[in-house]
Design an enzyme around this catalytic site. Structure first.
Site, mmCIF file in Angstrom:
data_model
loop_
_atom_site.group_PDB
_atom_site.id
_atom_site.type_symbol
_atom_site.label_atom_id
_atom_site.label_comp_id
_atom_site.label_asym_id
_atom_site.label_seq_id
_atom_site.Cartn_x
_atom_site.Cartn_y
_atom_site.Cartn_z
ATOM 1 N N MET A 265 0.865 -1.173 0.000
ATOM 2 C CA MET A 265 0.000 0.000 0.000
ATOM 3 C C MET A 265 0.905 1.227 0.000
ATOM 4 O O MET A 265 1.742 1.386 0.893
ATOM 5 C CB MET A 265 -0.895 -0.032 1.251
ATOM 6 C CG MET A 265 -1.734 1.204 1.457
ATOM 7 S SD MET A 265 -2.993 0.962 2.751
ATOM 8 C CE MET A 265 -2.038 0.362 4.133
ATOM 9 N N ARG B 116 -5.891 -1.567 9.659
ATOM 10 C CA ARG B 116 -6.023 -1.020 11.010
ATOM 11 C C ARG B 116 -6.432 -2.104 12.006
ATOM 12 O O ARG B 116 -5.928 -2.137 13.137
ATOM 13 C CB ARG B 116 -7.030 0.133 10.998
ATOM 14 C CG ARG B 116 -6.446 1.386 10.387
ATOM 15 C CD ARG B 116 -7.448 2.495 10.176
ATOM 16 N NE ARG B 116 -6.754 3.691 9.687
ATOM 17 C CZ ARG B 116 -7.351 4.803 9.316
ATOM 18 N NH1 ARG B 116 -8.675 4.894 9.341
ATOM 19 N NH2 ARG B 116 -6.642 5.839 8.894
ATOM 20 N N TYR C 223 1.828 3.568 12.504
ATOM 21 C CA TYR C 223 1.428 3.373 11.105
ATOM 22 C C TYR C 223 -0.042 2.978 10.966
ATOM 23 O O TYR C 223 -0.705 2.655 11.931
ATOM 24 C CB TYR C 223 2.354 2.445 10.349
ATOM 25 C CG TYR C 223 2.559 1.014 10.770
ATOM 26 C CD1 TYR C 223 1.749 0.358 11.686
ATOM 27 C CD2 TYR C 223 3.617 0.295 10.207
ATOM 28 C CE1 TYR C 223 1.969 -0.966 12.023
ATOM 29 C CE2 TYR C 223 3.848 -1.035 10.544
ATOM 30 C CZ TYR C 223 3.021 -1.654 11.459
ATOM 31 O OH TYR C 223 3.248 -2.962 11.778
ATOM 32 N N GLU C 224 -0.525 3.072 9.748
ATOM 33 C CA GLU C 224 -1.952 2.909 9.413
ATOM 34 C C GLU C 224 -2.834 3.926 10.137
ATOM 35 O O GLU C 224 -3.952 3.637 10.525
ATOM 36 C CB GLU C 224 -2.434 1.486 9.708
ATOM 37 C CG GLU C 224 -1.643 0.395 9.036
ATOM 38 C CD GLU C 224 -1.473 0.611 7.544
ATOM 39 O OE1 GLU C 224 -2.289 1.331 6.936
ATOM 40 O OE2 GLU C 224 -0.518 0.068 6.970
ATOM 41 N N GLY C 225 -2.306 5.117 10.309
ATOM 42 C CA GLY C 225 -3.025 6.186 10.994
ATOM 43 C C GLY C 225 -2.604 6.234 12.444
ATOM 44 O O GLY C 225 -2.945 5.357 13.241
#
Length: 597
Positions: free
Chosen positions: A163, A296, A440-442
């Site tokens: 991604m 997430r 990571y991932e927000g």
């Protein structure tokens, strides 16, 4: 040398006794997941994690990945063989539809496997984990041709996925991205730009890497409304499906990181690389969020996995390390000192981690079950309810489980004293590896703001009202149960705190949005505490029932009941602190001028 044991028995108890996994046998894929099949799948997955992945965890940390002169990346010794074992075992496609080469089993089982892989070897587990996220995005938004071209090879493990979002100047604010896509006139686009922090961006585990890349088509609107998603393979694919010539995408460098050294986190350069639009033009974030939401939840499970493996090693050390005497008198009079597990503060630390792990595992599996219901049920009302809970709990699973996972890894390290600070004991790696999951991932602050700003008010607060109602109904139905009183009473107090915080936001956040921002993280953790408290109440109910039905399980079930009581007495009351912080508002938080910092 650290060790890892997959919590297979606990997962089976949660699925069979607590969550009613087999009540959903009417859904596609569940009928094939009979109790015997589920037990066999989890046992084999646990064996792979313990015997193949875990022994390479320290190797990956010490060796890291190496970028060669030609831009190719070599992974640590043993990673390729372990990855092949993972792929050849069919784990990549565990929950992928059979039409694309998968096994079509429930995603809930894949979530359990993700915990095993993350606990055994987080860096190695990320390679298939990212691929599974890319598969999910292509299955939802890819064209039929794209699905046919890429998905079977990714399920097979011959190709992997990534991604590509972040750029040097933009992380959370993706509307600032600069990577551009120019139409080639043949249905393809030429992508040019630089992406950073790309996990598994380049490696030697698979023959091709399928990058999902967000970019802006020339002339597209500014901001997030002009973002499109593209599939950009490392090697172009020939008409017969074979790997063709090298595409214009390369690894510029490998990031030097705090942890997860065995995963190649790359700077990726796109120099006129050919890519194909996935989904609709300028609707790329919608497509990418499929992968991001999958990721997430998976990252939340990574936090749990690191907490579990750190706990296991801390317990083993605490039982073995002799220091001092118990406050109530010698417990090992034949030895020079007692093992440190006799000391109350050591017990408090271990119990705090254990109580979290069991509740967090239940919450992760319960949330994964909602995903299965959403994607497999034919009942619109049932799908809507599952979608509501999945949306509400995704930021909680990601944010709370990774915050606490890191905190627990640190507490487990503390059990080793000075040895915890020495690399050869392995506890440092758990701490360092767990830290990335909060970012990571927000980053977790973004998860909290997503919860407050989007998930909580969505559809008039329907998801939160349904959750509050479900917990309240459970309390009402079991309030007179003598065994469960130790659970329903504290759960009711915590639920009152959650309701109070929700009402306070409704009354104070619209006029002054900073109040919501200042209290968002506390609210996320408050909701997480109530959700885990609810899980513990359900675990206690199931444990009491199992104990009556099976005398042989009494000792193990008593252990769960005691651990649950600890959570209710020592952990859940934190909701009152969170509520106090939320009600303090934003005044002192925002009062200082910028120059004063």
């Amino acid at each position: 040398m650290p060790s890892y044991r997959a919590p297979v028995e606990d997962v089976l108890f949660l699925l069979n006794d607590v969550l009613g996994f087999h009540r959903h046998d009417n859904l596609p894929g569940f009928a094939d997941a009979s109790p015997d099949v589920v037990e066999a799948v989890l046992a084999e997955g646990g064996k792979l994690a313990e015997e193949v992945m875990a022994p390479l965890n320290r190797v990956g940390d010490q060796e890291g990945c190496t970028r060669n002169a030609d831009g190719c990346v070599t992974t640590p010794k043993g990673f390729k063989a372990a990855y092949d074992a993972y792929a050849q075992g069919g784990w990549m496609g565990l929950s992928v539809p059979e039409a694309f080469g998968g096994q079509g089993l429930p995603h809930t089982l894949n979530t359990a496997m993700q915990e095993f892989a993350s606990g055994a070897n987080l860096a190695l587990g990320m390679y298939p984990g990212l691929t599974q996220g890319a598969i999910a995005a292509l299955l939802v938004h890819g064209s039929e041709e794209q699905k046919k071209t890429y998905v079977p090879k990714m399920v097979e493990g011959a190709w992997t996925g990534t991604m590509n979002l972040t750029e040097p100047h933009c992380g959370t604010d993706l509307g600032l991205l600069k990577t551009k896509a120019v139409p080639n006139g043949d249905g393809s686009y030429s992508l040019t730009g630089t992406k950073i922090f790309i996990s598994a961006g380049e490696h030697d585990l698979s023959e091709n890497i399928v990058h999902l890349v967000i970019a802006r088509i020339e002339g597209a609107p500014a901001g997030t409304k002009g973002i499109s998603l593209f599939v950009v393979p490392k090697f172009l694919v020939n008409p017969d499906g074979s790997v063709g010539e090298r595409n214009g995408v390369s690894c510029g460098s490998i990031e030097h990181k705090m942890g997860i050294h065995g995963n190649s986190t790359c700077v990726m350069n796109y120099d006129g690389a050919r890519g194909w639009l996935v989904g609709e033009e300028n609707r790329g974030l919608n497509a990418m969020f499929v992968m991001m939401n999958e990721a997430r939840l998976a990252v939340g499970v990574q936090g749990l996995g690191q907490s579990e493996v750190a706990y296991q090693n801390a317990v083993a050390y605490a039982k073995d390390r002799l220091q001092g005497r118990a406050l109530t008198g010698a417990k090992a009079p034949d030895k020079a000192a007692d093992p440190i597990i006799v000391h109350p503060d050591v017990r408090r630390t271990l119990m705090q981690i254990r109580a979290f792990n069991e509740a967090a595992r239940a919450l992760a599996l319960w949330t994964a079950l909602q995903s299965d219901i959403l994607h497999r049920s034919q009942d619109a009302k049932e799908r809507q309810a599952a979608d509501d809970q999945l949306g509400l709990m995704t930021p909680v699973v990601k944010g709370v489980l990774t915050d606490k996972g890191f905190e627990n890894a640190v507490m487990a390290q503390q059990m080793f004293g000075g040895h915890g600070y020495i690399e050869e004991w392995g506890m440092s790696q758990f701490v360092r590896d767990a830290r990335i999951a909060m970012i990571y991932e927000g980053a977790n602050g973004i998860q909290a703001m997503d919860l407050i700003g989007r998930k909580l008010p969505r559809d008039g607060g329907r998801a939160m009202m349904a959750f509050l109602g479900e917990v309240q109904t459970f309390i009402k139905d079991h309030n007179e149960d003598e065994v469960l009183k130790a659970f329903t009473g504290p759960l009711q107090a915590a639920l009152n705190d959650l309701q109070g915080a929700t009402m306070w936001f409704m009354q104070n956040a619209f006029a002054k949005p900073d109040n919501a921002g200042a209290g968002a993280t506390d609210y996320m953790h408050l909701l997480g505490l109530v959700a885990m408290g609810y899980m513990w109440a359900r675990i206690a109910k199931a444990a009491a029932a199992r104990k009556q039905e099976d005398a042989g399980s009494a000792e193990r079930m008593d252990g769960k009941l005691v651990t649950g009581r600890f959570f209710m007495e020592r952990v859940l009351p934190e909701t009152a602190l969170r509520l106090t912080r939320i009600k303090a508002g934003a005044d002192s938080t925002m009062a200082l001028p910028v120059e004063a910092f």
